[in-house]
Structures are given as structure tokens and as C-alpha cells.
Enzyme design. Structure first.
Site, mmCIF file in Angstrom:
data_model
loop_
_atom_site.group_PDB
_atom_site.id
_atom_site.type_symbol
_atom_site.label_atom_id
_atom_site.label_comp_id
_atom_site.label_asym_id
_atom_site.label_seq_id
_atom_site.Cartn_x
_atom_site.Cartn_y
_atom_site.Cartn_z
ATOM 1 N N ARG A 232 0.873 -1.178 0.000
ATOM 2 C CA ARG A 232 0.000 0.000 0.000
ATOM 3 C C ARG A 232 0.907 1.224 0.000
ATOM 4 N NH1 ARG A 232 -3.449 -2.845 -1.511
ATOM 5 N NH2 ARG A 232 -5.511 -3.282 -0.593
ATOM 6 N N GLU A 261 -3.903 7.398 -4.125
ATOM 7 C CA GLU A 261 -4.339 6.887 -5.425
ATOM 8 C C GLU A 261 -5.720 7.455 -5.804
ATOM 9 O OE1 GLU A 261 -4.236 2.643 -5.207
ATOM 10 O OE2 GLU A 261 -2.132 2.615 -4.629
ATOM 11 N N HIS A 279 -1.400 0.622 -9.807
ATOM 12 C CA HIS A 279 -1.985 -0.384 -8.909
ATOM 13 C C HIS A 279 -2.562 -1.545 -9.715
ATOM 14 C CE1 HIS A 279 -3.983 -0.968 -4.717
ATOM 15 N NE2 HIS A 279 -3.673 -2.136 -5.271
HETATM 16 P P1 NAP Z 1 -0.552 -11.636 4.704
HETATM 17 O O1 NAP Z 1 -0.493 -13.052 4.284
HETATM 18 O O2 NAP Z 1 -1.423 -11.250 5.848
HETATM 19 O O3 NAP Z 1 0.967 -11.163 5.022
HETATM 20 C C1 NAP Z 1 1.241 -9.917 5.614
HETATM 21 C C2 NAP Z 1 2.685 -9.946 6.080
HETATM 22 O O4 NAP Z 1 3.040 -8.638 6.542
HETATM 23 C C3 NAP Z 1 2.935 -10.905 7.221
HETATM 24 O O5 NAP Z 1 4.164 -11.577 7.045
HETATM 25 C C4 NAP Z 1 3.030 -10.000 8.438
HETATM 26 O O6 NAP Z 1 3.876 -10.580 9.430
HETATM 27 C C5 NAP Z 1 3.641 -8.749 7.819
HETATM 28 N N1 NAP Z 1 3.340 -7.530 8.574
HETATM 29 C C6 NAP Z 1 2.121 -7.075 8.938
HETATM 30 N N2 NAP Z 1 2.258 -5.953 9.665
HETATM 31 C C7 NAP Z 1 3.592 -5.707 9.757
HETATM 32 C C8 NAP Z 1 4.367 -4.703 10.397
HETATM 33 N N3 NAP Z 1 3.791 -3.718 11.098
HETATM 34 N N4 NAP Z 1 5.717 -4.763 10.276
HETATM 35 C C9 NAP Z 1 6.300 -5.758 9.573
HETATM 36 N N5 NAP Z 1 5.619 -6.749 8.953
HETATM 37 C C10 NAP Z 1 4.274 -6.710 9.053
HETATM 38 O O7 NAP Z 1 -1.010 -10.712 3.486
HETATM 39 P P2 NAP Z 1 -0.799 -10.969 1.904
HETATM 40 O O8 NAP Z 1 -1.885 -11.837 1.411
HETATM 41 O O9 NAP Z 1 0.616 -11.353 1.681
HETATM 42 O O10 NAP Z 1 -1.059 -9.479 1.326
HETATM 43 C C11 NAP Z 1 -0.225 -8.439 1.765
HETATM 44 C C12 NAP Z 1 -0.710 -7.093 1.264
HETATM 45 O O11 NAP Z 1 -0.376 -6.915 -0.123
HETATM 46 C C13 NAP Z 1 -2.201 -6.847 1.277
HETATM 47 O O12 NAP Z 1 -2.691 -6.549 2.574
HETATM 48 C C14 NAP Z 1 -2.340 -5.663 0.323
HETATM 49 O O13 NAP Z 1 -2.185 -4.447 1.030
HETATM 50 C C15 NAP Z 1 -1.183 -5.857 -0.634
HETATM 51 N N6 NAP Z 1 -1.620 -6.239 -1.978
HETATM 52 C C16 NAP Z 1 -1.365 -5.386 -2.996
HETATM 53 C C17 NAP Z 1 -1.764 -5.749 -4.283
HETATM 54 C C18 NAP Z 1 -1.480 -4.833 -5.461
HETATM 55 O O14 NAP Z 1 -2.275 -4.831 -6.417
HETATM 56 N N7 NAP Z 1 -0.374 -4.077 -5.466
HETATM 57 C C19 NAP Z 1 -2.466 -6.939 -4.500
HETATM 58 C C20 NAP Z 1 -2.701 -7.782 -3.406
HETATM 59 C C21 NAP Z 1 -2.266 -7.425 -2.139
HETATM 60 P P3 NAP Z 1 3.731 -10.160 11.006
HETATM 61 O O15 NAP Z 1 2.261 -10.152 11.326
HETATM 62 O O16 NAP Z 1 4.492 -11.240 11.749
HETATM 63 O O17 NAP Z 1 4.356 -8.800 11.134
HETATM 64 C C1 8YV Z 2 -6.874 -4.783 -5.789
HETATM 65 C C2 8YV Z 2 -5.158 -5.174 -4.010
HETATM 66 O O1 8YV Z 2 -6.604 -4.017 -6.917
HETATM 67 O O2 8YV Z 2 -6.032 -7.255 -3.327
HETATM 68 C C3 8YV Z 2 -5.541 -6.173 -2.963
HETATM 69 O O3 8YV Z 2 -5.323 -5.849 -1.758
HETATM 70 O O4 8YV Z 2 -4.521 -4.184 -3.729
HETATM 71 C C4 8YV Z 2 -5.571 -5.417 -5.414
HETATM 72 O O5 8YV Z 2 -5.671 -6.789 -5.678
HETATM 73 C C5 8YV Z 2 -7.446 -3.780 -4.789
HETATM 74 O O6 8YV Z 2 -7.823 -4.453 -3.640
HETATM 75 C C6 8YV Z 2 -8.676 -3.096 -5.394
HETATM 76 O O7 8YV Z 2 -9.619 -4.049 -5.763
#
Ligand code: NAP
Ligand code: 8YV
Length: 318
Positions: A232, A261, A279
Site C-alpha cells: 500500500r 491513489e 496499482h
Molecule cells: P498476509 O499473508 O497477511 O501477510 C502480511 C505480512 O506482513 C505478514 O508476514 C506480516 O507478518 C507482515 N506484517 C504485517 N504488519 C507488519 C508490520 N507492522 N511490520 C512488519 N511486517 C508486518 O497478506 P498478503 O496476502 O501477503 O497481502 C499483503 C498485502 O499486499 C495486502 O494486505 C495488500 O495491502 C497488498 N496487496 C497489494 C496488491 C497490489 O495490487 N499491489 C495486490 C494484493 C495485495 P507479522 O504479522 O508477523 O508482522
Molecule cells: C486490488 C489489491 O486491486 O487485493 C488487494 O489488496 O490491492 C488489489 O488486488 C485492490 O484491492 C482493489 O480491488
């Protein structure tokens, strides 16, 4: 028997719309002309919301739909949703974990390659005729054999780590607690950045990660360093990022997410050591189809028995 009311917030694929309409009386927030009048006539009928990680569930919807029971997010990140308020009202919140891990990992590798290998400037060099007029493009840098620090080692972070193996990296990671993974844990983010050539951000948004990548972390990454953000925009202090890139205290940035954004600061657009994406980490037909299916599957599951398939952790006990 009448179908429960569903309010759609933000976008949805055609298949999502068809499936939701078959099971629910569908209302679309972006088609409501007078929200207060809609609340009077329809607010009480709304038991379900379909939303996304960007739009969340606005306070006016929470207040205007007193019988809301489930909110299904089209995405895995749900920092835009006030989960405490939902839990207080017994509203189940679901999201779409795992189905998008591969695509976000691909986007991460794309940004790493584009930055190290000067993709944007080299593509321009070829397309513009500069190659014919001026000769070969400048040499770039290899992504191979680098020290890569991953901030966040969850579902997507672990997929990124696995796919990064093609670059023969030394992998470090920083999270609040150590994970059962074959990579070196770094308890201190700034120390990890100081050792790394690349810092990848893949944590959730929200209070615990707000501006966690600050001026000190960015400058520790250094003038040859690359920061990649697919988490994010709030995770990186954007003003500090711009200053570090402009001063040369940070080398490069590959960014898919931004603080406000869809606004991207002009200063970032003006720099040639930055690769910008709007994004699109999960934005492929295949991945969005899988996300959309799970989003609606959660709603249908709720309609059938009051549970959801993939609750966010804060709502797992509901
Ligand atoms: P997840 O499985 O919950 O993993 C989150 C990771 O972040 C965990 O390893 C957690 O470990 C760590 N974390 C959380 N808070 C933290 C902190 N304060 N300091 C350090 N580490 C921390 O989530 P995920 O499925 O991998 O998804 C992660 C994120 O990617 C989503 O929440 C979303 O914001 C983003 N995302 C972006 C896109 C895009 O389109 N760019 C798409 C999908 C997801 P600990 O709890 O041990 O700290
Ligand atoms: C999406 C994301 O674009 O899954 C997430 O957390 O950031 C992306 O896959 C966003 O959530 C808007 O739908």
C-alpha cells in the site's frame, strides 16, 4: 421469497454482476443519485455489501444500512474497511487471499527487472530512433546475485521469495514475528535495508505499517538501492521517498501503489529512476476472475448458512 439486498461499492466483472443479481437484489452505489432518499427507501433492505480494498465500506453506508450483516471485499487488502466497527455490529468481513499471490509476485519481479535493466529508457531508445541516430543504449545492471530484503513474509511475500530464486538472491525478511521460512530473519528494518540492494514492501496497509519505510530506512538502502512497493502507498513515507530519490541518497524505485491513489506526485513522474504502475499488481483477466469468483462465493456462502469462506482474521470468530 424476496432476495436480500446487496449494495455494490466500486467495480465488478460482468460475471460477478450476473452471479450477484441471481442471488441478491443488487444496488450500485455509483448509480445512486440521492443517497439520503435511497437510505429511506432501501437502506434497511441491505444485508450485504460487495466492496474492494480501495473503497472499503464508507461510514455513510454503515450508518444507512442498519441491517448489514456481511461485507465481501474484492481483494486481499482490507485496510479501507473499519473492521472494528464491523466486529462491533457482528458484520462478517471477507476478502480474497491466495488467489492473487502469483500475479502480485509477477508484478514484483517485473518492477525489479524494469528498474535494474533500464526497461523504460531502453524501450524508448529503440522506439524513438535514438538507437539509429545515437548508437547503443547505456549499460544497465543485473538483478542477479543481489541481497534482497522483503518487508512482509506472508502469503504474497513467500510467493515473491520463491519466484525470486531465478535471480540467485540472498534473501532477508522483516516482520513482527519470525516465520518458518528458509530465509534470514531481520528483527530491525533499517539494518535489513542497510544490507540490501533491493527492499520489497509487501505488508498490509493500515496503522501498524504507516510510513514504516521512512527517511532513515530509504537512506540506509542507499544510492545504489532499489525500493519496490506492491503493498500500500501508506507503507512508504512518500515525501521522504521523493527527497531521497531527488538527492541521490536512494537509487531507484518501482512503485505499484501510492499514498493518494489514483494521484501520483508530479515529482515521481518527472524522475527517470522511477518505474510507475497504476496499482495493477493483481490486474490480469485470470487473477481478477479468480478474485471475483471468491468475492461472490463468500456472499453466496453467507446467504446459505451465515458463514463466509475466507473471513479476515479480525472476523474469524464471528
Ligand atoms: P498476509 O499473508 O497477511 O501477510 C502480511 C505480512 O506482513 C505478514 O508476514 C506480516 O507478518 C507482515 N506484517 C504485517 N504488519 C507488519 C508490520 N507492522 N511490520 C512488519 N511486517 C508486518 O497478506 P498478503 O496476502 O501477503 O497481502 C499483503 C498485502 O499486499 C495486502 O494486505 C495488500 O495491502 C497488498 N496487496 C497489494 C496488491 C497490489 O495490487 N499491489 C495486490 C494484493 C495485495 P507479522 O504479522 O508477523 O508482522
Ligand atoms: C486490488 C489489491 O486491486 O487485493 C488487494 O489488496 O490491492 C488489489 O488486488 C485492490 O484491492 C482493489 O480491488
Amino acid at each position: 421469497m424476496s432476495k436480500p439486498g446487496l449494495l455494490l461499492i466500486g467495480g465488478a466483472t460482468d460475471i460477478m454482476l450476473d452471479r450477484m443479481s441471481a442471488e441478491f437484489t443488487l444496488h450500485k452505489l455509483n448509480e445512486i443519485k440521492d443517497f439520503n432518499t435511497w437510505v429511506e427507501t432501501s437502506g434497511a433492505s441491505i444485508e450485504a455489501v460487495a466492496t474492494n480494498g480501495h473503497d472499503g465500506v464508507p461510514a455513510r453506508v454503515m450508518e444507512g444500512c442498519p441491517n448489514l450483516k456481511v461485507a465481501s471485499a474484492y481483494g486481499v487488502g482490507y485496510d479501507a474497511i473499519d473492521t472494528a466497527a464491523c466486529v462491533a455490529r457482528g458484520i462478517k468481513v471477507s476478502h480474497t487471499p491466495n488467489v492473487l499471490n502469483a500475479e502480485v509476485a509477477n508484478t514484483t519481479l517485473l518492477l525489479i527487472l524494469a528498474c535494474f535493466r533500464n526497461f523504460l529508457s531502453d524501450e524508448h531508445h529503440a522506439r524513438s530512433g535514438d538507437w539509429e541516430r545515437e548508437g547503443n543504449a547505456p549499460l544497465s545492471r543485473s538483478p542477479d546475485n543481489r541481497v534482497i530484503g522483503i518487508l512482509g513474509m506472508g502469503r504474497i511475500g513467500q510467493e515473491i521469495a520463491e519466484r525470486l530464486q531465478v535471480f540467485n538472491p540472498t534473501l532477508l525478511y522483516h516482520t513482527r514475528s519470525k516465520k518458518d521460512v528458509p530465509y534470514e530473519y531481520c528483527a530491525d528494518l533499517k539494518e535489513m535495508a542497510a544490507r540490501a540492494d533491493v527492499l520489497i514492501c509487501i505488508t498490509p496497509g493500515g496503522a501498524s505499517t504507516n510510513k514504516i519505510v521512512n527517511k532513515d530506512v530509504l537512506e540506509a538502502l542507499g544510492p545504489e538501492g532499489l525500493v519496490v512497493n506492491v503493498s500500500r502507498g501508506t507503507v512508504i513515507d512518500e515525501d521522504a521517498l521523493i527527497a531521497a530519490l531527488q538527492s541521490g541518497k536512494l537509487g531507484m524505485a518501482g512503485l505499484d501503489v501510492f499514498e493518494k491513489e489514483p494521484h501520483i506526485p508530479d515529482a515521481l513522474k518527472a524522475m527517470d529512476n522511477v518505474v510507475l504502475l497504476p496499482h495493477v499488481g493483481s490486474a490480469t483477466h485470470e487473477t481478477r476472475a479468480a478474485m471475483g469468483k471468491l468475492t461472490v462465493d463468500n456472499l453466496i456462502q453467507w446467504k446459505q448458512d451465515g458463514t463466509v469462506l475466507t473471513p479476515v482474521p479480525e472476523c474469524a470468530h464471528l
